[in-house]
Write a protein that holds these residues in place. Sequence first.
Motif, PDB file in Angstrom:
ATOM      1  N   ALA A 100       0.826  -1.206   0.000  1.00  0.00           N
ATOM      2  CA  ALA A 100       0.000   0.000   0.000  1.00  0.00           C
ATOM      3  C   ALA A 100       0.861   1.258   0.000  1.00  0.00           C
ATOM      4  O   ALA A 100       0.538   2.252  -0.662  1.00  0.00           O
ATOM      5  CB  ALA A 100      -0.943  -0.007   1.205  1.00  0.00           C
ATOM      6  N   ASP A 101       1.961   1.232   0.750  1.00  0.00           N
ATOM      7  CA  ASP A 101       2.873   2.377   0.753  1.00  0.00           C
ATOM      8  C   ASP A 101       3.398   2.653  -0.660  1.00  0.00           C
ATOM      9  O   ASP A 101       3.452   3.799  -1.105  1.00  0.00           O
ATOM     10  CB  ASP A 101       4.063   2.098   1.675  1.00  0.00           C
ATOM     11  CG  ASP A 101       3.702   2.148   3.152  1.00  0.00           C
ATOM     12  OD1 ASP A 101       2.641   2.716   3.496  1.00  0.00           O
ATOM     13  OD2 ASP A 101       4.487   1.613   3.960  1.00  0.00           O
ATOM     14  N   ALA A 102       3.798   1.580  -1.345  1.00  0.00           N
ATOM     15  CA  ALA A 102       4.319   1.740  -2.707  1.00  0.00           C
ATOM     16  C   ALA A 102       3.240   2.239  -3.653  1.00  0.00           C
ATOM     17  O   ALA A 102       3.516   3.032  -4.566  1.00  0.00           O
ATOM     18  CB  ALA A 102       4.892   0.416  -3.207  1.00  0.00           C
ATOM     19  N   ALA A 103       1.999   1.792  -3.456  1.00  0.00           N
ATOM     20  CA  ALA A 103       0.894   2.241  -4.298  1.00  0.00           C
ATOM     21  C   ALA A 103       0.603   3.723  -4.102  1.00  0.00           C
ATOM     22  O   ALA A 103       0.162   4.414  -5.031  1.00  0.00           O
ATOM     23  CB  ALA A 103      -0.351   1.417  -3.996  1.00  0.00           C
ATOM     24  N   GLU A 104       0.856   4.230  -2.926  1.00  0.00           N
ATOM     25  CA  GLU A 104       0.635   5.645  -2.636  1.00  0.00           C
ATOM     26  C   GLU A 104       1.812   6.518  -3.094  1.00  0.00           C
ATOM     27  O   GLU A 104       1.668   7.729  -3.283  1.00  0.00           O
ATOM     28  CB  GLU A 104       0.419   5.829  -1.131  1.00  0.00           C
ATOM     29  CG  GLU A 104      -0.032   7.209  -0.717  1.00  0.00           C
ATOM     30  CD  GLU A 104      -0.330   7.307   0.770  1.00  0.00           C
ATOM     31  OE1 GLU A 104      -0.771   8.386   1.197  1.00  0.00           O
ATOM     32  OE2 GLU A 104      -0.122   6.319   1.499  1.00  0.00           O
ATOM     33  N   LEU A 105       2.960   5.893  -3.288  1.00  0.00           N
ATOM     34  CA  LEU A 105       4.193   6.636  -3.549  1.00  0.00           C
ATOM     35  C   LEU A 105       4.149   7.538  -4.786  1.00  0.00           C
ATOM     36  O   LEU A 105       4.720   8.642  -4.741  1.00  0.00           O
ATOM     37  CB  LEU A 105       5.366   5.655  -3.631  1.00  0.00           C
ATOM     38  CG  LEU A 105       6.770   6.253  -3.734  1.00  0.00           C
ATOM     39  CD1 LEU A 105       7.061   7.190  -2.560  1.00  0.00           C
ATOM     40  CD2 LEU A 105       7.815   5.127  -3.778  1.00  0.00           C
TER      41      LEU A 105
END
Length: 418
Positions: free
Chosen positions: A66-71
Amino acid sequence: MVGEPNRRQVLGGIGVTGTLSLAGCLDALDAGNGNGNGDDDGDADAMVGVLQPESGDLGDLGTPIADAAELPAIQLADEGVDFEIDIRREDTETTPDVGVSRAEALLDAGYPAVTGAAASDVTITCAEDVWYDNEVVAISPASTSPDITDMPGDYLLRTAPSDEWQGDAMAEIAVEQEGAESVATMYLNNDYGQGLNDVFVEGCEERGAEILEEVPFEPEQASYDSELESTVGEEPDLLMVVGYPESGQVIFRDFYSDFDDGTTILVPDGLIDPSLPGQVDNPMENVMGTAPGAGGDGADHFNELYENEYDTSPGVFNAQAYDATAVLILATLAAGELDGAAIAEQVREVANPDGEEVTPENLGEGLEMAANGDEIQYRGASGPVEFDDNGDQEAVTYDVGRYHEDGYDVEDTVEYEA
């Protein structure tokens, strides 16, 4: 199901919810019209929901995904790009029912595009119950069940590869590389576990290995002694285990406590977690793994972005998550409206050849080109990101690695092309 791949060996918001907007604040509930198609009067240029398991059996892997998707949105905000990108995170808790509820929350808030989900059974259920009927475009960065290939590919795509490839790669490693003449399997009793197990077993049998046992298991149990007795107890040359980290901790603790006879264990992406040896209190040196690689044109820049933002290195499916969100943002700007049907028409236009190349390094310029109607092709952190008619990737790289007391290291690479 996909056809036989050509292969070559190469060395080598309830729960967690948040909204991020660029160039100003955005009330997500005001931006949508409640039907998943957004609102032309809203302030956002692109709205992407992030639907990932930040708790439950897949929680250890889901939050970094999820962090990477928000990045991409964080990156674009830091660069001062003059577009409003609205990101909202929802936690599936690694269960289909909760996943559907959170998918509906994103739909009601007007999000026409979603990076998600992760667990294959959650993704399949959300597509059938929410996304297809409401023309919401979803790109999963982590759902690998072969069953997804046979689902309509306009509103459900994936930057993650099908386990039709991974299962075959694992079978070759087991039989040809490790020399296993007999194999047993333990697999999570869901779409991901069953699908990967079936392909792996077929691949092993085709290569002449004997399958001693195939044992399904339920997630997050207090003990897996019975399943281990039914598999390791048969004294296979190799044990293949499909699962997620929470269950994996218990499985490996039980194995090293009562069943450790030196048996080689092979695991797929769902059990690639560098923290496992520390959690299990064993170096796990008998455990090998496979996972989709991240060697695309933008890999180095993505790795730098991720490490700078989160103070850690990216893990499995993180590059695929970044790419999924980046493609959805580009497709939305190319469509020129917050409408799922219009975005679906642009996904392959912005991702597949030909056109000016857009990578994580020049993503901001890519938004300008997409909005201007220029022909572009996104070359991602995980790979080329080219979608076939089913929404699957045209090519994929798998990393092959091994656990040790300090974590997990990649040792070799396997490449597949459709």
